[in-house]
Motif scaffolding. Structure first.
Motif, PDB file in Angstrom:
ATOM      1  N   LEU B  45      11.653  11.643  11.535  1.00 14.81           N
ATOM      2  CA  LEU B  45      11.455  12.851  10.378  1.00 14.81           C
ATOM      3  C   LEU B  45       9.388  12.576  10.456  1.00 14.81           C
ATOM      4  N   TYR B  46       8.948  11.278  10.636  1.00 12.27           N
ATOM      5  CA  TYR B  46       7.824  10.455  10.224  1.00 12.27           C
ATOM      6  C   TYR B  46       7.243  11.006  11.358  1.00 12.27           C
ATOM      7  N   THR B  47       7.474  11.794  12.437  1.00  9.21           N
ATOM      8  CA  THR B  47       7.208  11.489  14.030  1.00  9.21           C
ATOM      9  C   THR B  47       6.964  12.617  14.811  1.00  9.21           C
ATOM     10  N   ASP B  48       8.087  13.111  15.131  1.00 10.26           N
ATOM     11  CA  ASP B  48       9.026  14.010  15.725  1.00 10.26           C
ATOM     12  C   ASP B  48       8.562  15.346  15.241  1.00 10.26           C
ATOM     13  N   PRO B  49       7.727  16.039  15.577  1.00  9.83           N
ATOM     14  CA  PRO B  49       7.555  17.264  14.749  1.00  9.83           C
ATOM     15  C   PRO B  49       8.551  17.975  15.085  1.00  9.83           C
ATOM     16  N   ALA B  50       9.066  18.000  16.309  1.00 10.31           N
ATOM     17  CA  ALA B  50      10.133  19.387  16.474  1.00 10.31           C
ATOM     18  C   ALA B  50      11.813  18.770  15.764  1.00 10.31           C
ATOM     19  N   PHE B  51      11.810  17.836  15.853  1.00 11.32           N
ATOM     20  CA  PHE B  51      13.192  17.263  14.673  1.00 11.32           C
ATOM     21  C   PHE B  51      12.912  17.695  13.089  1.00 11.32           C
ATOM     22  N   ALA B  52      11.592  17.284  12.736  1.00  9.86           N
ATOM     23  CA  ALA B  52      11.187  17.075  10.991  1.00  9.86           C
ATOM     24  C   ALA B  52      11.056  19.061  11.057  1.00  9.86           C
ATOM     25  N   ALA B  53      10.680  19.853  11.984  1.00 11.27           N
ATOM     26  CA  ALA B  53      10.805  20.952  11.866  1.00 11.27           C
ATOM     27  C   ALA B  53      12.100  21.861  11.774  1.00 11.27           C
ATOM     28  N   LEU B  60       7.241  17.798   9.127  1.00  9.79           N
ATOM     29  CA  LEU B  60       6.764  16.056   9.289  1.00  9.79           C
ATOM     30  C   LEU B  60       6.492  15.430   8.031  1.00  9.79           C
ATOM     31  N   VAL B  61       6.672  14.483   7.097  1.00 12.91           N
ATOM     32  CA  VAL B  61       6.639  14.085   5.892  1.00 12.91           C
ATOM     33  C   VAL B  61       6.183  12.140   6.295  1.00 12.91           C
ATOM     34  N   ALA B  62       5.102  11.648   5.494  1.00  8.39           N
ATOM     35  CA  ALA B  62       4.973  10.755   5.526  1.00  8.39           C
ATOM     36  C   ALA B  62       6.179   9.179   5.077  1.00  8.39           C
ATOM     37  N   PRO B  63       6.232   8.243   5.588  1.00  9.82           N
ATOM     38  CA  PRO B  63       6.696   7.595   4.602  1.00  9.82           C
ATOM     39  C   PRO B  63       7.141   7.485   3.532  1.00  9.82           C
ATOM     40  N   PRO B  64       7.568   6.954   2.753  1.00  8.36           N
ATOM     41  CA  PRO B  64       6.968   6.893   0.886  1.00  8.36           C
ATOM     42  C   PRO B  64       7.212   5.441   0.912  1.00  8.36           C
ATOM     43  N   ALA B  65       7.192   4.635   1.446  1.00  8.95           N
ATOM     44  CA  ALA B  65       6.969   3.135   1.204  1.00  8.95           C
ATOM     45  C   ALA B  65       5.492   2.861   1.236  1.00  8.95           C
ATOM     46  N   MET B  66       4.837   4.242   1.857  1.00  5.72           N
ATOM     47  CA  MET B  66       2.904   4.248   2.261  1.00  5.72           C
ATOM     48  C   MET B  66       1.890   4.707   1.481  1.00  5.72           C
ATOM     49  N   LEU B  67       3.352   5.278   0.211  1.00  8.44           N
ATOM     50  CA  LEU B  67       2.256   5.613  -0.878  1.00  8.44           C
ATOM     51  C   LEU B  67       0.780   5.014  -1.124  1.00  8.44           C
ATOM     52  N   GLN B  68       0.715   3.828  -1.741  1.00  5.98           N
ATOM     53  CA  GLN B  68       0.031   2.525  -1.718  1.00  5.98           C
ATOM     54  C   GLN B  68      -0.866   3.177  -0.606  1.00  5.98           C
ATOM     55  N   VAL B  69      -0.963   2.886   0.363  1.00  4.64           N
ATOM     56  CA  VAL B  69      -1.223   2.366   1.320  1.00  4.64           C
ATOM     57  C   VAL B  69      -2.299   3.547   1.961  1.00  4.64           C
ATOM     58  N   TRP B  70      -2.805   4.576   1.726  1.00  4.70           N
ATOM     59  CA  TRP B  70      -3.613   6.273   1.597  1.00  4.70           C
ATOM     60  C   TRP B  70      -4.608   5.500   0.922  1.00  4.70           C
ATOM     61  N   CYS B  71      -4.861   4.859  -0.214  1.00  4.98           N
ATOM     62  CA  CYS B  71      -5.406   5.025  -1.582  1.00  4.98           C
ATOM     63  C   CYS B  71      -6.132   3.154  -1.108  1.00  4.98           C
ATOM     64  N   MET B  72      -6.028   2.785   0.276  1.00  5.05           N
ATOM     65  CA  MET B  72      -6.320   1.219   0.338  1.00  5.05           C
ATOM     66  C   MET B  72      -8.088   1.007   0.625  1.00  5.05           C
ATOM     67  N   GLU B  73      -8.917  -0.040  -0.174  1.00  2.00           N
ATOM     68  CA  GLU B  73      -9.931   0.368   0.108  1.00  2.00           C
ATOM     69  C   GLU B  73     -10.292   0.196   1.420  1.00  2.00           C
ATOM     70  N   GLY B  74      -9.941  -1.094   2.219  1.00  2.00           N
ATOM     71  CA  GLY B  74     -10.488  -1.379   3.500  1.00  2.00           C
ATOM     72  C   GLY B  74     -10.825  -2.304   3.691  1.00  2.00           C
ATOM     73  N   PHE B  75     -11.794  -2.785   4.869  1.00  2.00           N
ATOM     74  CA  PHE B  75     -12.421  -3.916   4.854  1.00  2.00           C
ATOM     75  C   PHE B  75     -12.813  -4.366   4.121  1.00  2.00           C
ATOM     76  N   HIS B  76     -14.191  -3.183   3.400  1.00  2.00           N
ATOM     77  CA  HIS B  76     -15.229  -3.858   2.661  1.00  2.00           C
ATOM     78  C   HIS B  76     -14.911  -4.260   1.303  1.00  2.00           C
ATOM     79  N   ILE B  77     -14.920  -5.531   0.740  1.00  2.00           N
ATOM     80  CA  ILE B  77     -14.104  -5.803  -0.667  1.00  2.00           C
ATOM     81  C   ILE B  77     -15.360  -4.507  -1.206  1.00  2.00           C
ATOM     82  N   ASN B  78     -14.558  -3.858  -2.347  1.00  2.00           N
ATOM     83  CA  ASN B  78     -14.398  -2.818  -3.199  1.00  2.00           C
ATOM     84  C   ASN B  78     -15.319  -1.722  -2.990  1.00  2.00           C
ATOM     85  N   ASN B  79     -15.269  -1.531  -1.603  1.00  3.20           N
ATOM     86  CA  ASN B  79     -15.905   0.172  -0.984  1.00  3.20           C
ATOM     87  C   ASN B  79     -14.096   0.985  -1.155  1.00  3.20           C
ATOM     88  N   TYR B  80     -14.566   1.503  -1.948  1.00 11.42           N
ATOM     89  CA  TYR B  80     -13.839   3.042  -2.576  1.00 11.42           C
ATOM     90  C   TYR B  80     -14.091   4.185  -1.999  1.00 11.42           C
TER      91      TYR B  80
END
Lengths: 139, 325
Positions: B45-53, B60-80
């Motif tokens: 459901l997350y990676t196979d467009p034909a199955f998801a369709a 396609l949808v994103a894995p629910p446990a990734m919710l936080q991942v999208w807004c993480m600052e990344g490698f540089h501290i406090n670099n939002y």
């Protein structure tokens, strides 16, 4: 995986236990999990930095624990179970060389919303790394 | 006791809301695929467009446990990501720290989801300082449970849509052990290896524990009247003689009573943790852990067999296992 593999709400038995799942905890999983969740805190990928923080080695970040909990539940429930809650309490850290074993059981069922709640634990050699509940809506 | 000025300052912050933190990238297939790869998630459901369709999700949808991942600052501290607030939603932790509570450990992460996210969606979250508890002392030390709530939204031209929430609770504390305080990091998710607590040992009980080390369950016996007694004591309960020796129990026993410990879950014990009041065939009773016992199978009077297990390489304990009748 097909839709047919997704658990139906009516097929879930009260108290049903999920198959156990053991996950080897490796440097690759901890560091890779941290980067895949965009968590660059040094304690998750740099053993030297982790030791300066008082840890024996790098330790798993929370977002990776969440991902593994999702995997454990989803392996049982199937591709089209929809998660509505993933609530965890954190315990002993996951260090490389250890192994975490998930166990879980169905602890609540709500027919009106077709929701099942699973209570789970992920245990390593020091005790529970994670305990918690996941709520799923099933077809 | 916590400093009253600290409490006043902390309470003034509770309820405060902090501005938006944006995602660097929209929800996207490459980050999803790489996350699934490392987590071992193989849901198409997350990676196979034909199955998801063809699924009920209709794409396609994103894995629910990734919710936080999208807004993480990344490698540089406090670099939002651009447009994000410059306020620090964790300022309360700095404030508490300035009063001498240097350590922090994450306690709870509670994600709730309104719906699945789809590739192309752009997220942001806002933070609210939900609560700061009264000063508490735990096994780690003394401090405060701090609860933050992050609300996640997807931007739409027609108005933003709440898609999920994270309740995040940490314990901000002064370590019980001062040495640990010096080494205390700003972010600790670690606790020391927890060993089994050791029994207190005296001249009256030493024979019992030494017997366990030798793989023998020893019962104290009065050498005057031959009465057996447990737990060990200096004087015979029947004839008041101080003279005693010990005999080795056969290991055959029955379950006189039991309890199951469900809560609190204290390391390093198994949970649920079944504990028996064991009646040895010699006639005395002792308290011991039950192994290989499922709650639904335990019943009063059932036969048990002794076995020894050694914990942490140094502590040998007598445990009892149900015997198939």
């Amino acid at each position: 995986m097909t839709l047919q593999n997704t658990k139906r709400f009516d097929d879930v038995r009260p108290g049903e236990t999920l198959p156990e799942l053991a996950i080897p905890i490796t440097v690759g999983l901890i560091a890779g999990g941290a980067i895949a969740t965009r968590d660059y805190f040094p304690g998750h990928h740099d053993a030297e930095a982790a030791r300066e923080l008082g840890s024996p080695h790098i330790f798993m970040n929370i977002l990776t624990t969440n991902g593994l909990v999702q995997r454990y539940i989803e392996d049982w429930a199937g591709p089209e179970a929809r998660f509505t809650a993933l609530k965890i309490k954190l315990g002993a850290p996951n260090y490389p060389g250890d192994s975490m074993t998930f166990n879980g059981a169905v602890t609540r069922q709500d027919a009106a919303t077709r929701t099942v709640e699973i209570t789970l634990s992920g245990k390593n050699s020091m005790g529970n790394h994670v305990t918690g509940t996941v709520a799923l809506v099933l077809p | 006791m916590a400093d009253s000025q600290l409490l006043t300052d902390v309470r003034a912050l509770v309820g405060r809301e902090y501005g938006r933190v944006y995602a660097w990238d929209e929800v996207n297939a490459p980050m999803i695929r790489q996350w699934c790869e490392i987590m071992g998630v193989d849901n198409p459901l997350y990676t196979d467009p034909a199955f998801a369709a063809n699924s009920a999700q209709d794409g396609l949808v994103a894995p629910p446990a990734m919710l936080q991942v999208w807004c993480m600052e990344g490698f540089h501290i406090n670099n939002y990501a651009p447009g994000s607030t410059t306020e620090n939603p964790y300022e309360v932790l700095k404030l508490i720290e300035s009063y001498g509570y240097p350590s922090v450990v994450a306690v709870n992460s509670e994600l709730t989801f309104e719906r699945n996210l789809r590739p192309g969606e752009k997220l942001y979250y806002t933070t609210r300082l939900d609560s700061v508890g009264d000063e508490k002392t735990t096994g780690l030390g003394t401090g405060f449970f701090v609860t933050l709530v992050m609300d996640y939204f997807v931007e739409h031209k027609s108005g933003d849509e709440a898609v999920g929430q994270l309740l995040f609770r940490v314990f901000k504390f002064r370590p019980a052990n001062n040495h640990a305080a010096e080494a205390a990091p700003a972010k600790v998710e670690a606790a020391a290896v927890v060993k089994r607590p050791k029994p207190g040992m005296s001249d009256d009980t030493r024979f019992f524990w030494e017997g366990c080390d030798a793989g023998k369950l020893l019962i104290q016996r009065c050498t005057q009247c031959q009465t057996l007694r447990h737990p060990p004591a200096p004087v015979c309960i029947e004839c008041h003689s101080f003279d005693w020796d010990s005999v080795q129990a056969s290991g055959r026993a029955s379950l006189y009573s039991f309890v199951i410990m469900h809560y609190p879950e204290v390391a390093p014990f198994d949970h649920p943790n079944p504990i028996g009041l064991i009646e040895l065939e010699e006639g005395v009773r002792l308290v011991a852990g039950l192994v290989g016992a499922k709650r639904e199978d335990l019943r009063i009077g059932q036969p048990l067999q002794l076995e020894f297990q050694t914990f942490d390489g140094e502590l040998t304990l007598p445990l009892f296992r149900p015997v198939v009748e």
